[in-house]
Design a protein around this motif. Sequence first.
Motif, PDB file in Angstrom:
ATOM      1  N   ALA A  10      34.867  47.139  23.041  1.00  0.00           N
ATOM      2  CA  ALA A  10      36.097  47.846  23.405  1.00  0.00           C
ATOM      3  C   ALA A  10      36.755  47.260  24.640  1.00  0.00           C
ATOM      4  N   ALA A  11      35.984  46.543  25.440  1.00  0.00           N
ATOM      5  CA  ALA A  11      36.515  45.984  26.687  1.00  0.00           C
ATOM      6  C   ALA A  11      36.086  44.533  26.816  1.00  0.00           C
ATOM      7  N   PRO A  12      36.664  43.632  26.000  1.00  0.00           N
ATOM      8  CA  PRO A  12      36.292  42.216  26.119  1.00  0.00           C
ATOM      9  C   PRO A  12      36.636  41.694  27.500  1.00  0.00           C
ATOM     10  N   ARG A  13      35.822  40.767  27.973  1.00  0.00           N
ATOM     11  CA  ARG A  13      36.041  40.225  29.312  1.00  0.00           C
ATOM     12  C   ARG A  13      37.386  39.526  29.390  1.00  0.00           C
ATOM     13  N   PRO A  14      38.153  39.821  30.424  1.00  0.00           N
ATOM     14  CA  PRO A  14      39.496  39.231  30.525  1.00  0.00           C
ATOM     15  C   PRO A  14      39.445  37.720  30.703  1.00  0.00           C
ATOM     16  N   GLU A  15      40.300  37.050  30.001  1.00  0.00           N
ATOM     17  CA  GLU A  15      40.409  35.593  30.146  1.00  0.00           C
ATOM     18  C   GLU A  15      41.471  35.300  31.199  1.00  0.00           C
ATOM     19  N   ILE A  16      41.014  35.109  32.408  1.00  0.00           N
ATOM     20  CA  ILE A  16      41.906  34.885  33.540  1.00  0.00           C
ATOM     21  C   ILE A  16      41.778  33.430  33.968  1.00  0.00           C
ATOM     22  N   ALA A  17      42.876  32.734  33.961  1.00  0.00           N
ATOM     23  CA  ALA A  17      42.873  31.348  34.428  1.00  0.00           C
ATOM     24  C   ALA A  17      42.797  31.333  35.951  1.00  0.00           C
ATOM     25  N   PRO A  18      41.888  30.565  36.534  1.00  0.00           N
ATOM     26  CA  PRO A  18      41.798  30.526  37.997  1.00  0.00           C
ATOM     27  C   PRO A  18      43.102  30.042  38.615  1.00  0.00           C
ATOM     28  N   PRO A  19      43.721  30.830  39.473  1.00  0.00           N
ATOM     29  CA  PRO A  19      44.930  30.353  40.156  1.00  0.00           C
ATOM     30  C   PRO A  19      44.563  29.340  41.239  1.00  0.00           C
ATOM     31  N   ASP A  20      45.562  28.707  41.789  1.00  0.00           N
ATOM     32  CA  ASP A  20      45.309  27.794  42.901  1.00  0.00           C
ATOM     33  C   ASP A  20      44.687  28.565  44.056  1.00  0.00           C
ATOM     34  N   LEU A  21      43.674  27.985  44.641  1.00  0.00           N
ATOM     35  CA  LEU A  21      42.994  28.636  45.755  1.00  0.00           C
ATOM     36  C   LEU A  21      43.834  28.467  47.019  1.00  0.00           C
ATOM     37  N   PRO A  22      44.202  29.559  47.681  1.00  0.00           N
ATOM     38  CA  PRO A  22      44.996  29.413  48.909  1.00  0.00           C
ATOM     39  C   PRO A  22      44.152  28.820  50.032  1.00  0.00           C
ATOM     40  N   LEU A  23      44.811  28.333  51.020  1.00  0.00           N
ATOM     41  CA  LEU A  23      44.097  27.751  52.153  1.00  0.00           C
ATOM     42  C   LEU A  23      43.463  28.815  53.026  1.00  0.00           C
ATOM     43  N   GLN A  24      44.061  30.008  53.036  1.00  0.00           N
ATOM     44  CA  GLN A  24      43.507  31.061  53.862  1.00  0.00           C
ATOM     45  C   GLN A  24      43.860  32.427  53.291  1.00  0.00           C
ATOM     46  N   ALA A  25      43.120  33.444  53.744  1.00  0.00           N
ATOM     47  CA  ALA A  25      43.356  34.831  53.367  1.00  0.00           C
ATOM     48  C   ALA A  25      42.827  35.714  54.487  1.00  0.00           C
ATOM     49  N   ASP A  26      43.232  36.964  54.470  1.00  0.00           N
ATOM     50  CA  ASP A  26      42.660  37.898  55.451  1.00  0.00           C
ATOM     51  C   ASP A  26      41.185  38.162  55.134  1.00  0.00           C
ATOM     52  N   ILE A  27      40.910  38.463  53.863  1.00  0.00           N
ATOM     53  CA  ILE A  27      39.543  38.802  53.450  1.00  0.00           C
ATOM     54  C   ILE A  27      39.200  38.054  52.177  1.00  0.00           C
ATOM     55  N   VAL A  28      38.061  37.403  52.162  1.00  0.00           N
ATOM     56  CA  VAL A  28      37.497  36.822  50.947  1.00  0.00           C
ATOM     57  C   VAL A  28      36.355  37.711  50.487  1.00  0.00           C
ATOM     58  N   ILE A  29      36.420  38.133  49.238  1.00  0.00           N
ATOM     59  CA  ILE A  29      35.372  38.963  48.640  1.00  0.00           C
ATOM     60  C   ILE A  29      34.639  38.127  47.602  1.00  0.00           C
ATOM     61  N   ILE A  30      33.335  38.074  47.714  1.00  0.00           N
ATOM     62  CA  ILE A  30      32.517  37.311  46.775  1.00  0.00           C
ATOM     63  C   ILE A  30      31.824  38.300  45.845  1.00  0.00           C
ATOM     64  N   GLY A  31      32.245  38.296  44.579  1.00  0.00           N
ATOM     65  CA  GLY A  31      31.738  39.233  43.588  1.00  0.00           C
ATOM     66  C   GLY A  31      32.855  40.095  43.040  1.00  0.00           C
ATOM     67  N   SER A  32      32.958  40.168  41.689  1.00  0.00           N
ATOM     68  CA  SER A  32      34.078  40.883  41.067  1.00  0.00           C
ATOM     69  C   SER A  32      33.624  42.105  40.283  1.00  0.00           C
ATOM     70  N   GLY A  33      32.524  42.733  40.726  1.00  0.00           N
ATOM     71  CA  GLY A  33      32.087  43.980  40.121  1.00  0.00           C
ATOM     72  C   GLY A  33      32.803  45.171  40.731  1.00  0.00           C
ATOM     73  N   TYR A  34      32.251  46.365  40.495  1.00  0.00           N
ATOM     74  CA  TYR A  34      32.885  47.580  41.020  1.00  0.00           C
ATOM     75  C   TYR A  34      33.093  47.482  42.529  1.00  0.00           C
ATOM     76  N   THR A  35      32.056  47.097  43.252  1.00  0.00           N
ATOM     77  CA  THR A  35      32.135  47.078  44.712  1.00  0.00           C
ATOM     78  C   THR A  35      33.248  46.161  45.190  1.00  0.00           C
ATOM     79  N   GLY A  36      33.242  44.937  44.693  1.00  0.00           N
ATOM     80  CA  GLY A  36      34.232  43.970  45.146  1.00  0.00           C
ATOM     81  C   GLY A  36      35.651  44.351  44.788  1.00  0.00           C
ATOM     82  N   LEU A  37      35.857  44.827  43.560  1.00  0.00           N
ATOM     83  CA  LEU A  37      37.219  45.161  43.137  1.00  0.00           C
ATOM     84  C   LEU A  37      37.753  46.396  43.856  1.00  0.00           C
ATOM     85  N   ILE A  38      36.913  47.413  44.048  1.00  0.00           N
ATOM     86  CA  ILE A  38      37.392  48.613  44.735  1.00  0.00           C
ATOM     87  C   ILE A  38      37.685  48.304  46.195  1.00  0.00           C
ATOM     88  N   ALA A  39      36.836  47.501  46.829  1.00  0.00           N
ATOM     89  CA  ALA A  39      37.146  47.068  48.197  1.00  0.00           C
ATOM     90  C   ALA A  39      38.459  46.300  48.230  1.00  0.00           C
TER      91      ALA A  39
END
Length: 424
Positions: A10-39
């Motif tokens: 019912a929920a196939p994994r999304p096919e997301i093409a990796p965008p260009d990686l920016p040179l910087q960000a305020d916060i980098v989150i490693i992990g795309s589970g519940y914790t990472g996405l909600i943060a």
Amino acid sequence: MKTDPFWWEAAPRPEIAPPDLPLQADIVIIGSGYTGLIAALKLTEAGCHVVVLEAGQIGSGASSRNSGFVGRTLKYSFGDLVKAKGLDHAIATYREMQTAFEAVALTVAEYRIDCGFKQHGRLVLAETAAQFEDLKREYELRHKHLGAPFEVLDRPALTGEIGSDRYVGGVILPDLGSIHPGLYHQGLVAAAQKLGIALHPLTRASSIRRGAGGFAVKTSRGDIAARDVILATNGYTDGLVPWLQRRLIPFDAWKVATEELPPGLIDQLLPKDRTYIDSYMNIDAIRRSPDGRRILYCGKTGQRSNQQMMARRLLGELQAIFPALGDVELTHSWTGRCAASFDLLPHIGTHEGMHYAVGYCFAGLPMGSHFGRLLAQRILAPGTAPSVFADQPFPTVPLYGGNNWFVPWMMRWYDFKEGKKHAA
């Protein structure tokens, strides 16, 4: 038989093409589970530029593989915590577990996620008279100090709740719930994309170096600078931060789904559509599929084998619980990588300036939902996110580096100690 999770139908994994990686960000989150996405959601809503890195496909880990049980229980019972750390600490701990439980409903409502969340109760089952007495004492204690509702069922009363002669009694927790974990995660991905959060699949972080102005994160697709870093990898924690890897014990949780069953049979076996667990450390967990047509079963946690072999073993256990299943077939057999800590408690904190939330010990769905919010608050307003799990001593043992070779033996020891019998 499919080896992808049942939830991915019912929920196939999304096919997301990796965008260009920016040179910087305020916060980098490693992990795309519940914790990472909600943060990521809460930080972005506060105006931060957030980048989420994932070594595999977005959401291919345990968040879309778990059993979908929504509870408020740790591996330590309330009574155990009272004995070990005192009544006040036990109350604070289980109050926060209630907050974690409520975080799931709050997140579902806030982001309007259609994921079958419902509070239909949990039945905790006892196989022996001693277990039954322990259950009653535990939940009487919780009711006295926490006001948690429960109902005791003896063996005759169980016939209206579960079609198995295996159990001598049980306790119903009427307000606990379940969810479709794949759809829950999919809803978080959709909310992140709506906010424009950059999700970077197939982007493994290989090193993190701290400097005067923040962190330099080296990845398989380039480097990125960040003011803050969040580690939300739990069972998939690798050698990126050896300090963290040495404090987590990864293990596999094995699950199967039966073929669609006749309505009369599933109503005989699981008439109330609750979630069901037994009273052992190495639990068996049972529920209906959200459409009510299959039985989903989790067991033999921490064992090592191939999926075909584990499917046969789990089917044998399920048929031992429900002999009426006869020669039922399985359609799905899968696993997800969880993580325990050496003290069997979740941990949230900071190490060398990096924020982490890990060690969920089978409570990942509510704790990940709760800790994702806490991580964001700890960054946005330091000192305003109290937690009994925050910044506590995080033990390891000498010579341990993350190799979980001992987990199967440890689980067998628990089974022997508690007298758990196996059909296969």
